[in-house]
Motif scaffolding. Structure first.
Motif, PDB file in Angstrom:
ATOM      1  N   UNK A 181       0.918  -1.173   0.110  1.00  0.00           N
ATOM      2  CA  UNK A 181      -0.146   0.093   0.355  1.00  0.00           C
ATOM      3  C   UNK A 181       0.493   0.975  -0.180  1.00  0.00           C
ATOM      4  N   UNK A 182       0.868   2.340  -0.623  1.00  0.00           N
ATOM      5  CA  UNK A 182       1.685   3.813  -0.423  1.00  0.00           C
ATOM      6  C   UNK A 182       0.037   4.458  -0.249  1.00  0.00           C
ATOM      7  N   UNK A 211       9.554  -2.175  -0.206  1.00  0.00           N
ATOM      8  CA  UNK A 211       8.923  -0.828  -0.858  1.00  0.00           C
ATOM      9  C   UNK A 211       9.792   0.252  -0.794  1.00  0.00           C
ATOM     10  N   UNK A 212      10.475   1.077  -1.261  1.00  0.00           N
ATOM     11  CA  UNK A 212      11.827   1.989  -0.532  1.00  0.00           C
ATOM     12  C   UNK A 212      10.764   3.035  -0.497  1.00  0.00           C
ATOM     13  N   UNK A 213      10.798   3.834   0.837  1.00  0.00           N
ATOM     14  CA  UNK A 213       9.932   4.887   1.170  1.00  0.00           C
ATOM     15  C   UNK A 213      10.608   5.713   0.716  1.00  0.00           C
ATOM     16  N   UNK A 214      10.319   7.074  -0.250  1.00  0.00           N
ATOM     17  CA  UNK A 214      11.059   8.624  -0.860  1.00  0.00           C
ATOM     18  C   UNK A 214      10.559   9.762   0.449  1.00  0.00           C
ATOM     19  N   UNK A 219       7.388  10.863  -2.093  1.00  0.00           N
ATOM     20  CA  UNK A 219       6.901  10.778  -2.918  1.00  0.00           C
ATOM     21  C   UNK A 219       6.763   9.565  -3.362  1.00  0.00           C
ATOM     22  N   UNK A 220       6.031   8.783  -4.036  1.00  0.00           N
ATOM     23  CA  UNK A 220       5.484   7.636  -4.427  1.00  0.00           C
ATOM     24  C   UNK A 220       6.702   6.573  -4.390  1.00  0.00           C
ATOM     25  N   UNK A 221       6.340   5.413  -3.775  1.00  0.00           N
ATOM     26  CA  UNK A 221       7.753   4.360  -3.322  1.00  0.00           C
ATOM     27  C   UNK A 221       8.284   3.524  -4.862  1.00  0.00           C
ATOM     28  N   UNK A 222       9.206   3.585  -4.641  1.00  0.00           N
ATOM     29  CA  UNK A 222       9.886   2.488  -4.915  1.00  0.00           C
ATOM     30  C   UNK A 222       9.875   1.065  -5.015  1.00  0.00           C
TER      31      UNK A 222
END
Length: 361
Positions: A138-139, A163-166, A176-179
């Motif tokens: 989830x983002x 998920x890499x949270x930015x 920003x959206x995660x990678x």
């Protein structure tokens, strides 16, 4: 497949804030013991890694906290069950056509609303035989759109994903959206590091939003640099909708994704396979002209043509005639689902891309 502990990056100078050993523990060390791969199948014409922006794959249910008002039965363009399942069919048909020999073995997606639409997608008749499994998290995106990875467990075995949270923190946090990151292996025991991206759009103006894409690029470069520092021959595949073209500064400068045609391939660097079709005037979405926002970037190890290792082919843009419509000026462009309050029943405003990873002998 979901993991609760996100890798959180809060600064483009992460190597100063986070010791490199900490990054390596998170991305590499946690899965140092690789499982046996005897049951994995060998791809006939190389393992395929693809990406597709599916343009707002939303269900018909109102989700609290998400901006899904345009995708409800009472919306201006009524988003009902019939149209939702038609959308699933359209996306399934495109995925089934991406590889003429088989289904993509690993496929990054963006603009999906939640895990439920992914569950519905993988059992769609067009792609059910691929037996896809899902990596998703989830983002916090206010548009309610997320990234995901579909993979075929007979060909690719994930050993770690996160998920890499930015998060940018200059006194006021901006997320920003995660990678989405996954590390996995194929039957040759080659390890692949795959990153799926959906960078900040240009809505509001290219210049006003450029800093967000540059920041995300810097975060991603910090992570790939840490992997290449530990393993200079690491096989890295970066896919996504970057909302910039290959020559723009976010990709060419901040991420350091080089043009493989302009200079000899050097060790431990990144190379953007989208430069070649871009130079031929091709693209993956059309507004006032063709843009190449959907790209595939690989590490140098995949381009060095060494024996007994994986080698990447050219990036392919999947553009079947039935995925396009004839726009003004005679330009055939992606046939999208809806736009400007009108329903078209198409596929997406983006075209998918694909790369083949072939094992040399």
């Amino acid at each position: 497949m979901n993991q609760k502990n996100d890798l959180m990056i809060k600064s483009p100078h992460m190597l100063k804030q986070y010791p490199i050993w900490a990054i390596l523990i998170l991305l590499i060390g946690m899965s140092a013991c690789q499982p046996r791969t005897g049951k994995l199948m060998t791809a006939r014409d190389g393992w395929t890694v693809g990406f597709y922006n599916v343009e707002n794959l939303f269900d018909t249910i109102d989700a609290p906290g998400k901006n899904d008002a345009d995708f409800l039965p009472n919306a201006k363009v009524a988003w009902n069950t019939e149209r939702y399942y038609h959308k699933l069919n359209q996306i399934g048909r495109v995925i089934a056509s991406m590889d003429t020999l088989d289904f993509p073995h690993v496929l990054g997606l963006c603009e999906v609303e939640n895990i439920h639409v992914l569950d519905d997608l993988i059992v769609n008749p067009w792609i059910k035989k691929a037996r896809y499994e899902i990596i998703h998290a989830e983002s916090s995106d206010n548009r309610g759109i997320e990234t995901a990875i579909l993979f075929r467990p007979d060909y690719f075995k994930p050993v770690y994903h996160r998920p890499v949270q930015v998060i940018k923190d200059n006194g006021r946090q901006v997320t920003y959206r995660h990678i989405m990151y996954v590390k996995g292996i194929v039957s040759t025991r080659d390890t692949l590091h795959i990153f799926v991206n959906h960078w900040t759009s240009r809505f509001g103006g290219r210049e006003k939003t450029q800093e967000a894409r540059n920041f995300t690029a810097n975060v991603l470069k910090t992570i790939t640099d840490s992997i290449l520092f530990a393993h200079p021959d690491a096989s890295i595949v970066i896919v996504g909708d970057f909302n910039d073209n290959p020559e723009d500064e976010s990709l060419s400068l901040y991420l350091g994704a080089n043009n493989p045609q302009s200079s000899p391939v050097e060790a431990s660097k990144l190379y953007n396979l989208a430069f070649a079709p871009r130079s031929r005037g091709e693209g993956t979405l059309y507004y006032q002209g063709w843009d190449m926002f959907d790209q595939i970037i690989v590490s140098s190890a995949l381009l060095q043509q060494k024996k007994n290792q994986l080698n990447a082919t050219d990036m392919e843009i999947v553009a079947k005639h039935w995925m396009l419509f004839q726009g003004s000026g005679g330009v055939a462009r992606p046939n999208r689902t809806m736009s400007g309050g009108r329903y078209f029943g198409g596929f997406s405003d983006h075209l998918p891309v694909l790369v083949r990873l072939k094992s040399s002998k």
